[in-house]
Design a protein around this motif. Structure first.
Motif, PDB file in Angstrom:
ATOM      1  N   THR A  15       8.102  -4.794   2.186  1.00  0.00           N
ATOM      2  CA  THR A  15       6.979  -4.802   1.252  1.00  0.00           C
ATOM      3  C   THR A  15       6.560  -6.231   0.922  1.00  0.00           C
ATOM      4  O   THR A  15       5.372  -6.566   0.934  1.00  0.00           O
ATOM      5  CB  THR A  15       7.345  -4.050  -0.042  1.00  0.00           C
ATOM      6  OG1 THR A  15       7.788  -2.740   0.306  1.00  0.00           O
ATOM      7  CG2 THR A  15       6.184  -3.974  -0.993  1.00  0.00           C
ATOM      8  N   LYS A  16       7.526  -7.077   0.629  1.00  0.00           N
ATOM      9  CA  LYS A  16       7.246  -8.476   0.287  1.00  0.00           C
ATOM     10  C   LYS A  16       6.622  -9.202   1.474  1.00  0.00           C
ATOM     11  O   LYS A  16       5.641  -9.932   1.322  1.00  0.00           O
ATOM     12  CB  LYS A  16       8.542  -9.162  -0.145  1.00  0.00           C
ATOM     13  CG  LYS A  16       8.429 -10.621  -0.447  1.00  0.00           C
ATOM     14  CD  LYS A  16       7.817 -10.885  -1.775  1.00  0.00           C
ATOM     15  CE  LYS A  16       7.900 -12.373  -2.082  1.00  0.00           C
ATOM     16  NZ  LYS A  16       7.348 -12.698  -3.358  1.00  0.00           N
ATOM     17  N   SER A  19       3.048  -8.133   2.001  1.00  0.00           N
ATOM     18  CA  SER A  19       2.211  -8.718   0.959  1.00  0.00           C
ATOM     19  C   SER A  19       1.867 -10.175   1.288  1.00  0.00           C
ATOM     20  O   SER A  19       0.719 -10.600   1.152  1.00  0.00           O
ATOM     21  CB  SER A  19       2.936  -8.638  -0.382  1.00  0.00           C
ATOM     22  OG  SER A  19       2.236  -9.353  -1.362  1.00  0.00           O
ATOM     23  N   GLN A  22      -0.664 -10.291   4.139  1.00  0.00           N
ATOM     24  CA  GLN A  22      -2.010  -9.970   3.676  1.00  0.00           C
ATOM     25  C   GLN A  22      -2.629 -11.146   2.917  1.00  0.00           C
ATOM     26  O   GLN A  22      -3.825 -11.430   3.069  1.00  0.00           O
ATOM     27  CB  GLN A  22      -1.992  -8.722   2.788  1.00  0.00           C
ATOM     28  CG  GLN A  22      -1.698  -7.447   3.532  1.00  0.00           C
ATOM     29  CD  GLN A  22      -2.735  -7.170   4.611  1.00  0.00           C
ATOM     30  OE1 GLN A  22      -3.923  -7.376   4.434  1.00  0.00           O
ATOM     31  NE2 GLN A  22      -2.260  -6.700   5.747  1.00  0.00           N
ATOM     32  N   GLU A  23      -1.825 -11.818   2.113  1.00  0.00           N
ATOM     33  CA  GLU A  23      -2.324 -12.981   1.383  1.00  0.00           C
ATOM     34  C   GLU A  23      -2.752 -14.079   2.353  1.00  0.00           C
ATOM     35  O   GLU A  23      -3.795 -14.701   2.180  1.00  0.00           O
ATOM     36  CB  GLU A  23      -1.254 -13.505   0.425  1.00  0.00           C
ATOM     37  CG  GLU A  23      -1.726 -14.658  -0.436  1.00  0.00           C
ATOM     38  CD  GLU A  23      -0.671 -15.156  -1.413  1.00  0.00           C
ATOM     39  OE1 GLU A  23      -0.952 -16.137  -2.103  1.00  0.00           O
ATOM     40  OE2 GLU A  23       0.419 -14.562  -1.478  1.00  0.00           O
TER      41      GLU A  23
END
Length: 133
Positions: A15-16, A19, A22-23
């Motif tokens: 998940t991290k 994320s 995506q950033e």
């Protein structure tokens, strides 16, 4: 960082990482085109805001890349410690629960153990990992 924190980080690693990816993609999508030069007279403002913005975007992207690399290193170190557990049941339970992200009920079904055994073995494995890390 203590072992429980590392193991919890391992559970949420995917998940991290997604994320952060995506950033990074969002940042790179905001990179501005370079200034076009013409014969028109230049305004009174000094500096190149587009270039400054692009430099900040590149710098932030590099920070994200370093964070992703740090996460991978931490994950690999923790996974190797789990793999080095001598008790095969400890190894399996920790692998299924933390690395593969299964729920405790899924793990208990996969290794065919009771809830009490699951918690006892998990606690023992965490103690062994604390000694290793």
């Amino acid at each position: 960082m203590n072992i429980k924190t590392r193991l919890n980080n391992l559970k949420y690693f995917d998940t991290k990482l997604n994320s952060l990816r995506q950033e990074r993609i969002a940042l790179r999508a905001t990179v501005q085109k370079a200034q076009i030069y013409s014969d028109e007279p230049k305004g009174s403002k000094q500096g190149n805001k587009t270039e400054d913005l692009n430099v900040r975007i590149i710098s932030k992207s590099e920070q994200i890349d370093k964070e992703m690399e740090r996460l991978w290193d931490e994950r690999n170190e923790t996974a190797q410690a789990i793999e080095s557990l001598e008790d095969p049941l400890e190894n399996l339970i920790m692998r299924w629960y933390y690395i593969n992200g299964c729920s405790r009920f899924e793990v208990m079904r996969k290794v065919n153990c009771s809830r009490t055994t699951f918690h006892r073995v998990k606690k023992s494995a965490i103690e062994h990992l604390e000694a290793k890390l």
